[in-house]
Design an enzyme around this catalytic site. Sequence first.
Site, PDB file in Angstrom:
ATOM      1  N   GLU A 113      35.878  17.264 -23.010  1.00  0.00           N
ATOM      2  CA  GLU A 113      36.707  16.178 -22.452  1.00  0.00           C
ATOM      3  C   GLU A 113      35.823  15.229 -21.670  1.00  0.00           C
ATOM      4  O   GLU A 113      34.660  15.524 -21.422  1.00  0.00           O
ATOM      5  CB  GLU A 113      37.724  16.762 -21.453  1.00  0.00           C
ATOM      6  CG  GLU A 113      38.608  17.813 -22.021  1.00  0.00           C
ATOM      7  CD  GLU A 113      39.401  18.536 -20.929  1.00  0.00           C
ATOM      8  OE1 GLU A 113      39.196  18.265 -19.729  1.00  0.00           O
ATOM      9  OE2 GLU A 113      40.212  19.382 -21.300  1.00  0.00           O
ATOM     10  N   LYS A 115      34.616  13.583 -18.210  1.00  0.00           N
ATOM     11  CA  LYS A 115      34.654  13.909 -16.783  1.00  0.00           C
ATOM     12  C   LYS A 115      35.017  12.625 -16.060  1.00  0.00           C
ATOM     13  O   LYS A 115      34.196  11.732 -15.868  1.00  0.00           O
ATOM     14  CB  LYS A 115      33.320  14.451 -16.283  1.00  0.00           C
ATOM     15  CG  LYS A 115      33.418  14.875 -14.832  1.00  0.00           C
ATOM     16  CD  LYS A 115      32.313  15.814 -14.440  1.00  0.00           C
ATOM     17  CE  LYS A 115      32.447  16.398 -13.061  1.00  0.00           C
ATOM     18  NZ  LYS A 115      32.959  15.577 -12.017  1.00  0.00           N
ATOM     19  N   ASP A 117      36.045   9.952 -13.346  1.00  0.00           N
ATOM     20  CA  ASP A 117      35.531   9.745 -11.997  1.00  0.00           C
ATOM     21  C   ASP A 117      36.656   9.247 -11.084  1.00  0.00           C
ATOM     22  O   ASP A 117      36.799   8.064 -10.826  1.00  0.00           O
ATOM     23  CB  ASP A 117      34.391   8.718 -12.062  1.00  0.00           C
ATOM     24  CG  ASP A 117      33.505   8.801 -10.845  1.00  0.00           C
ATOM     25  OD1 ASP A 117      33.705   9.717 -10.028  1.00  0.00           O
ATOM     26  OD2 ASP A 117      32.617   7.939 -10.716  1.00  0.00           O
ATOM     27  N   TYR A 226      44.362  17.934 -16.982  1.00  0.00           N
ATOM     28  CA  TYR A 226      43.380  18.720 -17.738  1.00  0.00           C
ATOM     29  C   TYR A 226      43.402  20.223 -17.452  1.00  0.00           C
ATOM     30  O   TYR A 226      42.514  20.944 -17.896  1.00  0.00           O
ATOM     31  CB  TYR A 226      41.956  18.196 -17.516  1.00  0.00           C
ATOM     32  CG  TYR A 226      41.586  17.999 -16.058  1.00  0.00           C
ATOM     33  CD1 TYR A 226      41.523  19.055 -15.177  1.00  0.00           C
ATOM     34  CD2 TYR A 226      41.284  16.733 -15.583  1.00  0.00           C
ATOM     35  CE1 TYR A 226      41.182  18.872 -13.853  1.00  0.00           C
ATOM     36  CE2 TYR A 226      40.933  16.528 -14.251  1.00  0.00           C
ATOM     37  CZ  TYR A 226      40.887  17.598 -13.395  1.00  0.00           C
ATOM     38  OH  TYR A 226      40.554  17.408 -12.088  1.00  0.00           O
ATOM     39  N   LYS A 315      26.468  15.742 -17.110  1.00  0.00           N
ATOM     40  CA  LYS A 315      26.519  14.413 -16.506  1.00  0.00           C
ATOM     41  C   LYS A 315      25.813  13.380 -17.374  1.00  0.00           C
ATOM     42  O   LYS A 315      24.775  13.666 -17.983  1.00  0.00           O
ATOM     43  CB  LYS A 315      25.830  14.444 -15.132  1.00  0.00           C
ATOM     44  CG  LYS A 315      26.547  15.321 -14.124  1.00  0.00           C
ATOM     45  CD  LYS A 315      27.597  14.523 -13.398  1.00  0.00           C
ATOM     46  CE  LYS A 315      27.935  15.155 -12.078  1.00  0.00           C
ATOM     47  NZ  LYS A 315      27.956  14.275 -10.984  1.00  0.00           N
ATOM     48  N   CYS A 410       2.801 -23.302  -4.053  1.00  0.00           N
ATOM     49  CA  CYS A 410       3.166 -22.705  -5.335  1.00  0.00           C
ATOM     50  C   CYS A 410       2.115 -21.659  -5.719  1.00  0.00           C
ATOM     51  O   CYS A 410       0.919 -21.963  -5.739  1.00  0.00           O
ATOM     52  CB  CYS A 410       3.255 -23.775  -6.416  1.00  0.00           C
ATOM     53  SG  CYS A 410       3.460 -23.065  -8.063  1.00  0.00           S
ATOM     54  N   CYS A 413       0.263 -23.246  -9.088  1.00  0.00           N
ATOM     55  CA  CYS A 413      -0.514 -24.492  -9.110  1.00  0.00           C
ATOM     56  C   CYS A 413      -0.973 -24.933  -7.726  1.00  0.00           C
ATOM     57  O   CYS A 413      -1.727 -25.908  -7.595  1.00  0.00           O
ATOM     58  CB  CYS A 413       0.264 -25.599  -9.807  1.00  0.00           C
ATOM     59  SG  CYS A 413       1.648 -26.224  -8.840  1.00  0.00           S
ATOM     60  N   CYS A 426       8.820 -25.387  -6.606  1.00  0.00           N
ATOM     61  CA  CYS A 426       7.593 -26.135  -6.798  1.00  0.00           C
ATOM     62  C   CYS A 426       8.021 -27.419  -7.508  1.00  0.00           C
ATOM     63  O   CYS A 426       8.636 -27.369  -8.576  1.00  0.00           O
ATOM     64  CB  CYS A 426       6.635 -25.335  -7.683  1.00  0.00           C
ATOM     65  SG  CYS A 426       5.293 -26.331  -8.332  1.00  0.00           S
ATOM     66  N   CYS A 432       2.384 -28.110 -13.064  1.00  0.00           N
ATOM     67  CA  CYS A 432       2.320 -26.671 -12.750  1.00  0.00           C
ATOM     68  C   CYS A 432       2.309 -25.879 -14.061  1.00  0.00           C
ATOM     69  O   CYS A 432       3.250 -25.961 -14.863  1.00  0.00           O
ATOM     70  CB  CYS A 432       3.530 -26.286 -11.908  1.00  0.00           C
ATOM     71  SG  CYS A 432       3.652 -24.527 -11.599  1.00  0.00           S
TER      72      CYS A 432
END
Length: 585
Positions: A113, A115, A117, A226, A315, A410, A413, A426, A432
Site C-alpha cells: 500500500e 504510506k 503522509d 488500512y 521509504k 563584476c 569583466c 553588471c 562583459c
Amino acid sequence: MENIEQKIKKLREQLRDWDLFYYVENFPKVSDVEYDVVMMQLRELETQYPELITADSPTQSVGGKVQNSFSKVRHKVPMLSLDHIFEDDSLLAFDTRVREKLKYYDSINYCCELKLDGLAVSLLYKNGELILAATRGDGTIGENVTKNVRTIPTIPLRLKDDGNIPNLIEIRGEIVMSKANFLRINETAKKEKGKVFANPRNAAAGSLRQIDPTITANRSLNCFCYGVGLIDKETLPTSHWELLQQFKKWGLPVSNIICLCTGYNEIIKFYRHIHNTRHLLDFNIDGIVIKVDSLLQQQQLGFITRAPRWAIAYKLPAKEKLTIVKNVEFTVSRNGTITPVARLEPVLFSGTSVSNASLHNLNEIKRLGLMIGDTVVIRRAGHVIPQIVNIVMAQRYTKKTSPIIFPKLCPVCGSKLEKEKNTISCIAGLVCDAQRKEKLKHFISRKALNVNGIGNKIIDQLVDRQLVQTTADLFRLNQDKLTSLDRIGHKSAQKLLDALESAKRTTFARFIYALGIREVGETKAAYLADYYINISSLMVADITSLINVKDIGIIVATNVRNFFNQQDNIAVINDLLSPQIGLKW
Ligand code: IVH
C-alpha cells in the site's frame, strides 16, 4: 561517561522541544532531515551505551503528545509504529526473515500500500455506528476527536450493512489533506493573515485538532483506512487484501492504489512504479507499506516492541538532504543580473549528484542568514535546481564559517555594478564576456534558433578566443576557426556549419525569443510576432502600441523599447538579416 550522559540529555531535550512544536503546535520548528539527524545521533549513542536508555527517551516512544484541550482516549490495542527501510537490500532481508519464520508455507503474499503522509486515526464503530474517533497520540493515549472526524465527508457515520458488521470494530486509517487543498488553504490564510501550514501533513493535523469542528468541516480532509484495532469477534476475512475489500463494502474509504505481490521482485516493481509516479498522486506519501497478506501468517509473526514483524515501510528517497556550503560564487546572467550560487559538498538525490544550489538574490542570503561553511538543508523538487531550505544553526558553531562577501565589481569583466532593490547587475552589456556567452547560448538554444551540436563549452571557447563577439559572428564561422577549438575535427566542424546553415530558416516568433529581451519568453515572443508581423514594425513600436499586445504589460513593453533603443542591438539584427548572412522566416 559524564559527558556522554550530558550529550544524550541535550539530544533528548532538543527532540522533545521539536516534538512539542510538531505534535502540539502542528508547526515544525525544523525540517524532517534535521530531526532525523539528531534522532540518529541519539540512537547511535544509546546503542553504544544501552545502560543509558530510559523509557521516556524519544527513541522509545512513537512520537506525539496529547494536547490538553481534547479529552483523552486510551487505546485498548496500542497504535504501533512501523519499522522502516531505505534500500532494496533491507527489503530482501525483511522478505528472508519472514520466509524463515514461515518456512512451512510455499509462498508468501504481500499486500503493498501507499504510506500516506498524514496522521493516524482510530474509528470505533459500535453496531455499525461511529461512536468514537481518536488520534494516535503517543500510541497508548490519544485525543478524542469524534466531533471533528464526524465532519469528514468520506468517513461514514454509519457502516453500510452487508450482514457482516461486527458489534464492535475499531478501524485504523490515515487522515490526509490533498496537495491542492493544502495550497488553497494556505493561499487563503496568507490573504487573511491567518496561520500558514508548513506541509499537508501539518495542515491535516492542525485542521483536525480544532476546538471548533466547523473549521475542520471547511478543510476538506480525507481519510484512507488500512487496518483493524479492537474487534469483538473474529468474523474478518482471512487476508489483508480481502479485509480492505470488506472495508469498501462497509462504505469506508480505502486507497485504490494497492498491489498484491508474491516475492521480492514484485514488491520492488511496485516500489519503483510509485517512486516514478509519486508526483501525480493527489496526496503526499513518504513510502510504501509492505504487509504480509494472510492474517493468520501475521498472527504467527507477531510483534517486536514498537512494530509488527509482518509489515515494513519502504521509504521513498528524501527530497531533503543535509550538506555543507563550501563556497558562494556569483554568476552573471544574460542580462547582467548577478546571481549568487552555493557550491555544495556533493550529495546524492536518487543517484544524481547535486553540488550547486541557487540562492536567487541578495535577499535570499540575508533571509537565510547564510555563511560559507554552514550545514544546510537542501530540497530538490522534481528536476529543478535545488534550493536551500534553511541552515542547521546547531552545526554553525562546530564548524569554521565565514561571511559571504558581495562583489563590488563584476566578477567576470570587472565593471562597476548597479544595485536596484535586491538585484545587483553588471551594466557592461556585451562588453562583459559572461553576458556575451549567455546571450549566445540563449540565441542558439532549442526554443530559439535551435542550432544542434554547439554546446556551452564551444561557446565559452569561441568567446574566450575572441572568434565570436555577436550572434551574427556565429554565421561567419568557418572550418579554420572551428577546427582551432579543442577536440573539433573537420567532420564535426562541418556538422556545426550545416546546423548553423539550417538554423538560418526560422520563424519570426523564434527570432524575437532568440534576441533575449528581458522577460520576453517564448509565449510573449509569439504574441509580439503575431501582432507586428515584421521586424521593422516591432523595432519602432512605442510603449502605447506594445501594451496592446496580449500578455504584454508596461514593464515588458519598456524592456522591449529599451532593447530596440540600443544601437548595438539594431546593428546586430541588421547584420543577421543582411544578404551576407541571410537569416529569414
Ligand atoms: S499500518 C501496526 N499502513 O505510518 C502497523 N500505516 O509508521 C500500523 N501509515 O502510525 C500501521 N500509511 O500513521 C499502515 N498504509 C499504511 C499507512 C500507515 C501511513 C502511518 C500510520 C502509522 C505510521 C507508522
